[in-house]
Design a protein around this motif. Structure first.
Motif, PDB file in Angstrom:
ATOM      1  N   SER A  75      95.240  32.479  87.890  1.00  0.00           N
ATOM      2  CA  SER A  75      96.295  33.052  87.071  1.00  0.00           C
ATOM      3  C   SER A  75      97.685  32.596  87.511  1.00  0.00           C
ATOM      4  O   SER A  75      98.666  33.010  86.954  1.00  0.00           O
ATOM      5  CB  SER A  75      96.219  34.578  87.113  1.00  0.00           C
ATOM      6  N   ILE A  76      97.766  31.735  88.510  1.00  0.00           N
ATOM      7  CA  ILE A  76      99.054  31.321  89.046  1.00  0.00           C
ATOM      8  C   ILE A  76      99.212  29.812  88.910  1.00  0.00           C
ATOM      9  O   ILE A  76      98.283  29.059  89.138  1.00  0.00           O
ATOM     10  CB  ILE A  76      99.176  31.724  90.530  1.00  0.00           C
ATOM     11  N   SER A  77     100.390  29.387  88.510  1.00  0.00           N
ATOM     12  CA  SER A  77     100.677  27.957  88.472  1.00  0.00           C
ATOM     13  C   SER A  77     102.052  27.724  89.084  1.00  0.00           C
ATOM     14  O   SER A  77     102.884  28.611  89.113  1.00  0.00           O
ATOM     15  CB  SER A  77     100.649  27.441  87.031  1.00  0.00           C
ATOM     16  N   VAL A  78     102.264  26.520  89.563  1.00  0.00           N
ATOM     17  CA  VAL A  78     103.556  26.172  90.138  1.00  0.00           C
ATOM     18  C   VAL A  78     104.241  25.206  89.187  1.00  0.00           C
ATOM     19  O   VAL A  78     103.626  24.261  88.705  1.00  0.00           O
ATOM     20  CB  VAL A  78     103.384  25.519  91.532  1.00  0.00           C
ATOM     21  N   GLU A  86     109.951  22.994  86.546  1.00  0.00           N
ATOM     22  CA  GLU A  86     110.847  22.944  85.393  1.00  0.00           C
ATOM     23  C   GLU A  86     112.186  23.614  85.662  1.00  0.00           C
ATOM     24  O   GLU A  86     113.216  23.116  85.276  1.00  0.00           O
ATOM     25  CB  GLU A  86     110.223  23.660  84.185  1.00  0.00           C
ATOM     26  N   HIS A  87     112.157  24.776  86.238  1.00  0.00           N
ATOM     27  CA  HIS A  87     113.363  25.583  86.407  1.00  0.00           C
ATOM     28  C   HIS A  87     113.855  25.555  87.840  1.00  0.00           C
ATOM     29  O   HIS A  87     114.451  26.512  88.310  1.00  0.00           O
ATOM     30  CB  HIS A  87     113.088  27.028  85.975  1.00  0.00           C
ATOM     31  N   GLY A  88     113.622  24.500  88.565  1.00  0.00           N
ATOM     32  CA  GLY A  88     114.044  24.437  89.955  1.00  0.00           C
ATOM     33  C   GLY A  88     112.843  24.191  90.838  1.00  0.00           C
ATOM     34  O   GLY A  88     111.727  24.052  90.366  1.00  0.00           O
ATOM     35  N   PRO A  89     113.078  24.135  92.120  1.00  0.00           N
ATOM     36  CA  PRO A  89     111.983  23.793  93.036  1.00  0.00           C
ATOM     37  C   PRO A  89     110.961  24.913  93.190  1.00  0.00           C
ATOM     38  O   PRO A  89     111.310  26.050  93.466  1.00  0.00           O
ATOM     39  CB  PRO A  89     112.702  23.536  94.360  1.00  0.00           C
ATOM     40  N   HIS A  90     109.709  24.600  92.961  1.00  0.00           N
ATOM     41  CA  HIS A  90     108.565  25.452  93.296  1.00  0.00           C
ATOM     42  C   HIS A  90     108.618  26.867  92.738  1.00  0.00           C
ATOM     43  O   HIS A  90     108.287  27.804  93.423  1.00  0.00           O
ATOM     44  CB  HIS A  90     108.397  25.536  94.806  1.00  0.00           C
ATOM     45  N   ARG A  91     109.005  27.058  91.517  1.00  0.00           N
ATOM     46  CA  ARG A  91     108.920  28.390  90.928  1.00  0.00           C
ATOM     47  C   ARG A  91     107.459  28.663  90.611  1.00  0.00           C
ATOM     48  O   ARG A  91     106.737  27.775  90.190  1.00  0.00           O
ATOM     49  CB  ARG A  91     109.763  28.471  89.652  1.00  0.00           C
ATOM     50  N   ILE A  92     107.040  29.902  90.799  1.00  0.00           N
ATOM     51  CA  ILE A  92     105.632  30.253  90.603  1.00  0.00           C
ATOM     52  C   ILE A  92     105.516  31.147  89.368  1.00  0.00           C
ATOM     53  O   ILE A  92     106.222  32.147  89.253  1.00  0.00           O
ATOM     54  CB  ILE A  92     105.077  30.974  91.850  1.00  0.00           C
ATOM     55  N   TYR A  93     104.609  30.781  88.448  1.00  0.00           N
ATOM     56  CA  TYR A  93     104.426  31.512  87.203  1.00  0.00           C
ATOM     57  C   TYR A  93     102.977  31.937  87.031  1.00  0.00           C
ATOM     58  O   TYR A  93     102.064  31.235  87.464  1.00  0.00           O
ATOM     59  CB  TYR A  93     104.815  30.632  85.998  1.00  0.00           C
ATOM     60  N   GLY A 103     103.266  33.363  81.858  1.00  0.00           N
ATOM     61  CA  GLY A 103     104.662  32.929  81.935  1.00  0.00           C
ATOM     62  C   GLY A 103     105.556  33.815  82.783  1.00  0.00           C
ATOM     63  O   GLY A 103     106.757  33.577  82.871  1.00  0.00           O
ATOM     64  N   ALA A 104     105.004  34.831  83.426  1.00  0.00           N
ATOM     65  CA  ALA A 104     105.801  35.706  84.289  1.00  0.00           C
ATOM     66  C   ALA A 104     106.128  34.963  85.583  1.00  0.00           C
ATOM     67  O   ALA A 104     105.260  34.336  86.181  1.00  0.00           O
ATOM     68  CB  ALA A 104     105.033  36.988  84.611  1.00  0.00           C
ATOM     69  N   GLN A 105     107.386  35.037  85.992  1.00  0.00           N
ATOM     70  CA  GLN A 105     107.793  34.375  87.236  1.00  0.00           C
ATOM     71  C   GLN A 105     107.453  35.277  88.415  1.00  0.00           C
ATOM     72  O   GLN A 105     107.917  36.408  88.494  1.00  0.00           O
ATOM     73  CB  GLN A 105     109.288  34.073  87.220  1.00  0.00           C
ATOM     74  N   LEU A 106     106.634  34.781  89.339  1.00  0.00           N
ATOM     75  CA  LEU A 106     106.109  35.611  90.416  1.00  0.00           C
ATOM     76  C   LEU A 106     106.846  35.438  91.735  1.00  0.00           C
ATOM     77  O   LEU A 106     106.403  35.940  92.766  1.00  0.00           O
ATOM     78  CB  LEU A 106     104.613  35.325  90.601  1.00  0.00           C
ATOM     79  N   ASP A 107     107.985  34.752  91.702  1.00  0.00           N
ATOM     80  CA  ASP A 107     108.793  34.609  92.918  1.00  0.00           C
ATOM     81  C   ASP A 107     110.255  34.944  92.632  1.00  0.00           C
ATOM     82  O   ASP A 107     111.169  34.256  93.067  1.00  0.00           O
ATOM     83  CB  ASP A 107     108.650  33.196  93.504  1.00  0.00           C
ATOM     84  N   LEU A 108     110.459  36.025  91.882  1.00  0.00           N
ATOM     85  CA  LEU A 108     111.819  36.455  91.548  1.00  0.00           C
ATOM     86  C   LEU A 108     112.589  36.861  92.801  1.00  0.00           C
ATOM     87  O   LEU A 108     112.013  37.347  93.769  1.00  0.00           O
ATOM     88  CB  LEU A 108     111.783  37.660  90.604  1.00  0.00           C
ATOM     89  N   GLN A 109     113.888  36.681  92.741  1.00  0.00           N
ATOM     90  CA  GLN A 109     114.782  37.143  93.806  1.00  0.00           C
ATOM     91  C   GLN A 109     115.377  38.479  93.375  1.00  0.00           C
ATOM     92  O   GLN A 109     115.821  38.638  92.236  1.00  0.00           O
ATOM     93  CB  GLN A 109     115.906  36.120  94.030  1.00  0.00           C
ATOM     94  N   TRP A 110     115.407  39.439  94.299  1.00  0.00           N
ATOM     95  CA  TRP A 110     115.946  40.764  94.010  1.00  0.00           C
ATOM     96  C   TRP A 110     117.370  40.677  93.463  1.00  0.00           C
ATOM     97  O   TRP A 110     117.748  41.401  92.555  1.00  0.00           O
ATOM     98  CB  TRP A 110     115.899  41.636  95.265  1.00  0.00           C
TER      99      TRP A 110
END
Length: 125
Positions: free
Chosen positions: A14-17, A20-27, A31-38
């Motif tokens: 269920s996870i892909s790297v 597109e939107h910068g280095p190593h974003r995890i989705y 399509g939910a981004q799983l490495d959001l910054q607070w």
């Protein structure tokens, strides 16, 4: 040199790297981004208490969202941590009009898991 068929696989399908939107974003597959910054969340305000979690409202990329975080007294409790991680694992694969959309997830600067969900106006859950 890479060989044909050499792919980087994650243990969860269920996870892909994506780069597109910068280095190593995890989705997730939805399509939910799983490495959001607070600090990407704006106007974070406490809303209510939900079991092992605190529920906040916030704004993320101009949209009203709901943010779940583990309560301080639950942050080191394995059962509570497993519960929010299991919920995230399942929710990261769901995309249905009758299910609140998972926007993303990440960790606070203190290492506490948070989950960002779409905010629905109306009644209570």
């Amino acid at each position: 040199t890479p060989h044909v068929g050499d792919n980087h696989h994650h243990s969860h399908k269920s996870i892909s790297v994506s780069r597109e939107h910068g280095p190593h974003r995890i989705y997730s597959v939805t399509g939910a981004q799983l490495d959001l910054q607070w600090d990407a969340l704006r106007n974070v305000e406490y809303l209510t208490d939900g079991g092992n979690n605190w529920i906040h409202t916030a704004v993320f990329h101009g949209k009203s969202v709901v943010v779940k975080t583990l309560k301080p007294e639950c942050q080191d409790v394995a059962l509570a941590i497993n519960e929010i991680e299991s919920e995230l694992e399942v929710h990261s694969r769901l995309d249905h009009s009758n299910i609140v959309k998972l926007i993303g997830a990440g960790y606070t600067p203190r290492g506490v898991r948070f989950v960002v969900l779409e905010r629905l106006d109306g009644g209570t859950l």
